[in-house]
Design a protein around this motif. Sequence first.
Motif, PDB file in Angstrom:
ATOM      1  N   ASP A  73       8.592  11.121   2.952  1.00 33.98           N
ATOM      2  CA  ASP A  73       9.486   9.913   3.027  1.00 33.98           C
ATOM      3  C   ASP A  73       8.789   8.568   2.740  1.00 33.98           C
ATOM      4  N   ARG A  74       7.668   8.612   2.626  1.00 38.04           N
ATOM      5  CA  ARG A  74       7.041   7.412   2.671  1.00 38.04           C
ATOM      6  C   ARG A  74       7.424   6.168   1.588  1.00 38.04           C
ATOM      7  N   PRO A  75       7.620   5.083   1.923  1.00 41.35           N
ATOM      8  CA  PRO A  75       7.968   4.128   0.694  1.00 41.35           C
ATOM      9  C   PRO A  75       7.267   4.141  -0.479  1.00 41.35           C
ATOM     10  N   LYS A  76       7.610   3.813  -1.555  1.00 43.21           N
ATOM     11  CA  LYS A  76       7.025   3.642  -2.942  1.00 43.21           C
ATOM     12  C   LYS A  76       6.753   2.168  -2.828  1.00 43.21           C
ATOM     13  N   ILE A  77       5.185   2.025  -2.844  1.00 46.45           N
ATOM     14  CA  ILE A  77       4.912   0.839  -3.057  1.00 46.45           C
ATOM     15  C   ILE A  77       4.343   0.287  -4.458  1.00 46.45           C
ATOM     16  N   GLU A  78       4.913  -0.721  -5.286  1.00 43.77           N
ATOM     17  CA  GLU A  78       4.720  -1.171  -6.333  1.00 43.77           C
ATOM     18  C   GLU A  78       3.854  -2.700  -6.285  1.00 43.77           C
ATOM     19  N   LEU A  79       2.903  -2.766  -7.084  1.00 44.39           N
ATOM     20  CA  LEU A  79       2.199  -4.086  -7.168  1.00 44.39           C
ATOM     21  C   LEU A  79       2.333  -4.761  -8.537  1.00 44.39           C
ATOM     22  N   PRO A  80       2.481  -5.952  -8.869  1.00 45.42           N
ATOM     23  CA  PRO A  80       2.346  -6.585 -10.336  1.00 45.42           C
ATOM     24  C   PRO A  80       0.953  -6.276 -10.845  1.00 45.42           C
ATOM     25  N   PRO A  81       0.956  -5.880 -11.912  1.00 42.92           N
ATOM     26  CA  PRO A  81      -0.282  -5.406 -12.764  1.00 42.92           C
ATOM     27  C   PRO A  81      -1.431  -6.365 -12.593  1.00 42.92           C
ATOM     28  N   ASP A  82      -1.162  -7.772 -12.367  1.00 47.78           N
ATOM     29  CA  ASP A  82      -2.339  -8.371 -11.979  1.00 47.78           C
ATOM     30  C   ASP A  82      -2.810  -8.353 -10.741  1.00 47.78           C
ATOM     31  N   THR A  96       1.464  -5.529   2.106  1.00 45.91           N
ATOM     32  CA  THR A  96       1.394  -6.978   2.530  1.00 45.91           C
ATOM     33  C   THR A  96       1.752  -7.569   1.120  1.00 45.91           C
ATOM     34  N   ASP A  97       0.627  -7.186   0.156  1.00 44.98           N
ATOM     35  CA  ASP A  97       0.789  -7.727  -1.154  1.00 44.98           C
ATOM     36  C   ASP A  97       1.864  -7.556  -1.813  1.00 44.98           C
ATOM     37  N   ALA A  98       2.559  -6.387  -1.549  1.00 50.35           N
ATOM     38  CA  ALA A  98       3.782  -6.126  -2.233  1.00 50.35           C
ATOM     39  C   ALA A  98       5.034  -7.071  -1.617  1.00 50.35           C
ATOM     40  N   THR A 143       7.678  -7.631  -4.876  1.00 48.05           N
ATOM     41  CA  THR A 143       8.156  -6.214  -5.323  1.00 48.05           C
ATOM     42  C   THR A 143       8.521  -5.437  -4.298  1.00 48.05           C
ATOM     43  N   ASP A 144       8.757  -5.851  -3.039  1.00 51.47           N
ATOM     44  CA  ASP A 144       9.391  -5.218  -1.879  1.00 51.47           C
ATOM     45  C   ASP A 144       9.975  -6.094  -1.108  1.00 51.47           C
ATOM     46  N   PRO A 145      11.270  -6.712  -1.618  1.00 53.55           N
ATOM     47  CA  PRO A 145      12.061  -7.762  -1.279  1.00 53.55           C
ATOM     48  C   PRO A 145      12.495  -7.569   0.140  1.00 53.55           C
ATOM     49  N   LYS A 146      12.753  -6.185   0.480  1.00 54.55           N
ATOM     50  CA  LYS A 146      13.241  -6.073   1.887  1.00 54.55           C
ATOM     51  C   LYS A 146      12.164  -5.638   3.087  1.00 54.55           C
ATOM     52  N   TYR A 147      10.960  -5.831   2.483  1.00 56.77           N
ATOM     53  CA  TYR A 147       9.625  -5.614   3.431  1.00 56.77           C
ATOM     54  C   TYR A 147       9.691  -4.122   4.098  1.00 56.77           C
ATOM     55  N   VAL A 148      10.336  -3.153   3.267  1.00 50.93           N
ATOM     56  CA  VAL A 148      10.499  -1.859   3.708  1.00 50.93           C
ATOM     57  C   VAL A 148       9.094  -1.145   4.145  1.00 50.93           C
ATOM     58  N   ALA A 149       8.032  -1.229   3.230  1.00 50.55           N
ATOM     59  CA  ALA A 149       6.632  -0.924   3.382  1.00 50.55           C
ATOM     60  C   ALA A 149       5.950  -1.380   4.590  1.00 50.55           C
TER      61      ALA A 149
END
Length: 217
Positions: free
Chosen positions: A58-67, A96-98, A103-109
Amino acid sequence: MKRRTLPVAAVFAATAALMLTACGSGDEKPKANNTIAGVDQSEKESPTPSATPSGTSDRPKIELPPDDKLVFIPEKTGNAVKDAILADNAERMRATDAAIAGTDPKYVALNFYNSGRALEAASNWVEEFKAAGLTITGTVRYSDRRVTLNKDGTASLTYCADESKGFNKNLKTGKIDVIPPNKDSYVSYSTKLEKNSDGVWQTTRIISKRGAAQCQP
C-alpha cells in the motif's frame, strides 16, 4: 540559481529547517499539524511513474514530471535489508521532488517516507520552493550510497548528490535557470532511518553539506 538553491530570503528559512535535522535526535514524532497538506498546482507537466520499491503493497504511487530525472547508484547491494533501505531512500527523494513539482499535492509520499525532524525539514523545504514560485527540472545523480546497520535497529545512510544537471524552473514563465557547474553543485548527505510498524524505512534525520569535497568530481 542551482537546483534546490533558493532566493536569499527563502534560504534563511530553509537553512533553519535543515539545522533542526542536525540538532535533533530524530526520535521525536511530528505533531499533527506538522503533517502539512500540499497546495494544488493547476499547471503541471504530465507525470511519469517512478519505480516501486519492495515491501508493503500500500505504498503511495510517486509520479514525477518527464523532465525531472533521478538516478541512484547503487540501486542494490545484494543484502536484502540494505537494499530495502536504499529503495526507501530513493522513494524519499522522489517524494520530495513530487511535492515540489506538484504531482503529490497532498504530500502523501513525503509523509510516508519521512518522520520526526526529517519530515519537518522536508515539508519546510518544499514550502519554500512554492513560496518562491519555483519547481525543478533536469537530472540529479545520487551516488556512493552506503548503508550502515546500527545495533539499535536503526540504519545510517550516506551519499552524494550531483546537481550539475539539475536546475530551478520558474512556474509562471517556464524559464530554466542554468548556470555552469561549480563546487556547490555537489552535496553530501548523512541520514538516519528507522523501520516503522508497516515495514517502511523512514528517514528521521538528515544532514547535508553543499560543496562537500568528497562529492566533487
